[in-house]
Design a protein around this motif. Structure first.
Motif, PDB file in Angstrom:
ATOM      1  N   THR A  95       0.834  -1.201   0.000  1.00 40.48           N
ATOM      2  CA  THR A  95       0.000   0.000   0.000  1.00 40.48           C
ATOM      3  C   THR A  95       0.868   1.249   0.000  1.00 40.48           C
ATOM      4  N   LEU A  96       0.526   2.205  -0.866  1.00 40.99           N
ATOM      5  CA  LEU A  96       1.219   3.487  -0.893  1.00 40.99           C
ATOM      6  C   LEU A  96       0.415   4.584  -0.196  1.00 40.99           C
ATOM      7  N   PHE A 132      -0.243  11.526  -7.655  1.00 38.14           N
ATOM      8  CA  PHE A 132       0.697  11.207  -6.574  1.00 38.14           C
ATOM      9  C   PHE A 132       2.099  11.736  -6.864  1.00 38.14           C
ATOM     10  N   PHE A 133       2.442  11.877  -8.145  1.00 41.93           N
ATOM     11  CA  PHE A 133       3.826  12.194  -8.506  1.00 41.93           C
ATOM     12  C   PHE A 133       3.965  13.536  -9.217  1.00 41.93           C
ATOM     13  N   SER A 134       2.991  14.417  -9.048  1.00 40.80           N
ATOM     14  CA  SER A 134       3.076  15.734  -9.670  1.00 40.80           C
ATOM     15  C   SER A 134       3.034  16.812  -8.594  1.00 40.80           C
ATOM     16  N   VAL A 478      13.140   7.612  -2.377  1.00 37.54           N
ATOM     17  CA  VAL A 478      12.393   7.567  -1.126  1.00 37.54           C
ATOM     18  C   VAL A 478      12.710   8.822  -0.319  1.00 37.54           C
ATOM     19  N   GLY A 479      11.801   9.177   0.582  1.00 40.74           N
ATOM     20  CA  GLY A 479      12.027  10.323   1.449  1.00 40.74           C
ATOM     21  C   GLY A 479      11.124  11.482   1.111  1.00 40.74           C
ATOM     22  N   PRO A 485       7.271   6.324  -2.023  1.00 42.26           N
ATOM     23  CA  PRO A 485       8.429   5.750  -2.711  1.00 42.26           C
ATOM     24  C   PRO A 485       8.085   5.430  -4.164  1.00 42.26           C
ATOM     25  N   VAL A 486       9.036   5.655  -5.060  1.00 43.02           N
ATOM     26  CA  VAL A 486       8.746   5.507  -6.484  1.00 43.02           C
ATOM     27  C   VAL A 486       9.966   4.958  -7.206  1.00 43.02           C
TER      28      VAL A 486
END
Length: 531
Positions: A95-96, A132-134, A478-479, A485-486
């Motif tokens: 799970t993220l 999630f990543f923008s 990560v962090g 985490p990606v």
């Protein structure tokens, strides 16, 4: 909520809020690193509601009762001819989290309730994953795209750099290339950065891949010592400035520190001060200082012995190649707002490199601490393990103290480290642990893997196991740089890379052409006929 979702499986067996297993199909199973969506009911802003939870596939396993290892090949062939296919495909997922709003900004929260066996698992839509990543334009640095979805860009949070970053990978995995991407983005955002560059990996930041100048070229400065025998000629670079220290600008304490004379050797240090006092008022060199100490050593008594000891320690400074006509000013030349200054240390010996790094970083820290320089500073330290070595190595450097100081205190004063190393097991553990974010490319050395695991609280066992299997240019991040985490494929650089490996085929072809050597393909019979 997404109304149109494609189901790819159902949860089976035991499931927790952190992980679960789901059964999928042979024809349409999501690969490793792919993103899936499951639904959960969570308390958000004081009320219970259904949320979309992003999860990532961490492993794929197929198994069969019919095709058993206890059977011989003939029996297995009969099963195959009978058309029996009982293969069962399982995916493990972690799970993220799910997105929520707090104080007007997006945050990722972890579910508190377990997922239930039998619940459907959906392929996560691109738009959902992209959220999630923008980050908004000025808050994000485009580092690349998802390994599992090349059409989904991944951005790093600029604010994530506030608590320092480590870029870690074995040689050839793409760490310097990745740092080049970060520097391109920092240039775009108008950041001030100083790059410690022992191998001239970043001297072409002012040129594009075809060696043409680009829109940010004037904001890239290269500082190089005239005595350097580096890998590139200065004529190949733009905006090249001298990087030197005038010996007569050094204090007695500076001279003693460079020579490695302990502070408790007060009498030896006093001999240096006395010799320098006799040289004050003129531009003196290391040879002038050594001459004065030699005179003092012939005077007799304890003072002569201390002068002789000082002479013996200082004579090695003749090998330092950094001393020149004047001292390059950190305040007025190196530290320019909105510029990236590359300190090309290639060709200098270790002691000279160490002295330059310690001096420049101490001045950067002082200028930010005192408020004399008003803008935040990003400091990239390539080959960081050489400048801040582990305590186990029992090797001391002049620059380790200031790097550790910046690691511990720099964020309070706007000095942010990016430590770059291929040997995390050789770097000071305290400095590495202060980097709250890690960009980790391929690592196969077990001791280096352990060092990374100890330094990163957010790198789980699943991600740790993935490190040896990463391809060149793929990284686990990560962090605080990212919400979750990606695993990314680092984007292509638009600037020229200085540290790329030599193309031996092309170089040998060029050598043949320049030397007018014939190229001939030999077959076995040709070789035999010539013997």
């Amino acid at each position: 909520m997404y109304s149109s979702l494609r189901q790819v499986g159902r949860i089976v067996e035991e499931a927790t809020p952190e992980s679960f297993i789901f059964v999928t199909t042979k024809q349409d199973h999501p690969p490793k690193y792919e993103y899936v969506l499951v639904k959960s009911r969570e308390v958000v802003a004081g009320e219970e509601r259904e949320v979309d939870v992003l999860c990532q596939v961490t492993g794929v396993v197929s198994r069969s009762d019919a095709y058993s290892s206890r059977l011989d090949l003939e029996s297995l062939e009969r099963i195959h001819e009978a058309g029996i296919d009982d293969a069962n495909l399982l995916c493990a997922a972690r799970t993220l989290g799910y997105l929520a709003e707090e104080d007007g900004r997006k945050v990722v929260l972890m579910p508190r309730r377990a997922f239930f066996p039998g619940n459907p698992v959906y392929l996560a839509p691109d738009d959902f994953v992209r959220e999630f990543f923008s980050y908004p334009g000025e808050e994000g640095i485009r580092i690349g795209s998802l390994v599992s979805r090349r059409n989904v860009d991944v951005y790093l949070s600029v604010n994530g750099f506030r608590r320092h970053v480590a870029v870690i990978a074995q040689t050839g995995a793409g760490k310097s290339y990745t740092v080049g991407v970060i520097l391109e983005e920092l240039l775009r955002l108008g950041a001030t950065a100083v790059v410690i560059d022992p191998h001239a990996d970043y001297v072409f930041l002012s040129r594009d891949r075809d060696m043409r100048r680009h829109e940010y070229s004037d904001r890239v400065l290269v500082f190089r010592n005239p005595n350097s025998t580096g890998r590139y000629d200065p004529s190949q670079m733009d905006n090249v400035h001298e990087l030197t220290v005038k010996f007569s600008d050094l204090s007695a304490e500076d001279v003693a520190r460079i020579a490695g004379i302990p502070e408790k050797w007060t009498n030896v240090r006093k001999a240096i001060r006395d010799a320098l006092d006799k040289l004050r008022g003129r531009d003196y060199t290391i040879d002038d200082l050594l001459g004065e100490l030699e005179k003092m050593s012939r005077g007799g008594g304890k003072e002569a012995a201390y002068a002789s000891s000082a002479y013996n320690h200082l004579v090695k400074l003749r090998k330092f190649s950094v001393f020149g006509r004047y001292t390059t000013s950190v305040k007025d030349e190196i530290l320019k707002p909105g510029h990236v200054s590359v300190l090309d240390l290639s060709g200098l010996n270790d002691a000279s490199q160490d002295y330059i790094v310690s001096t420049v970083l101490e001045e950067i820290y002082r200028l930010r601490y005192s408020g004399e320089f008003r803008y935040p500073v990003f400091v990239v330290v390539e080959e960081a393990h050489r400048f801040v070595p582990s305590k186990a190595s029992k090797r001391s450097t002049m620059s380790s103290e200031i790097i550790n100081t910046i690691a511990a205190e720099g964020r309070k004063f706007g000095v942010f480290l990016i430590l770059v190393t291929q040997r995390p097991s050789k770097i000071d553990a305290d400095a590495l642990s202060q980097c709250n974010s890690q960009i980790i490319l391929r690592i196969t050395n077990p001791s280096d893997q352990r060092a990374v695991a100890e330094a990163s609280e957010r790198l789980g066992e699943d991600l740790m196991r993935d490190l040896p299997g990463l391809n060149v240019g793929e990284a686990i991040i990560v962090g605080e740089l990212t919400r979750v985490p990606v695993v990314v494929k680092v984007r292509r650089r638009f600037t020229r890379e200085g540290g790329a490996d030599i193309d031996l085929v092309a170089e040998l072809r060029r050598a043949r052409e320049e030397l007018s050597l014939a190229s001939r393909t030999y077959r076995g019979e040709d070789l035999l006929s010539e013997v």
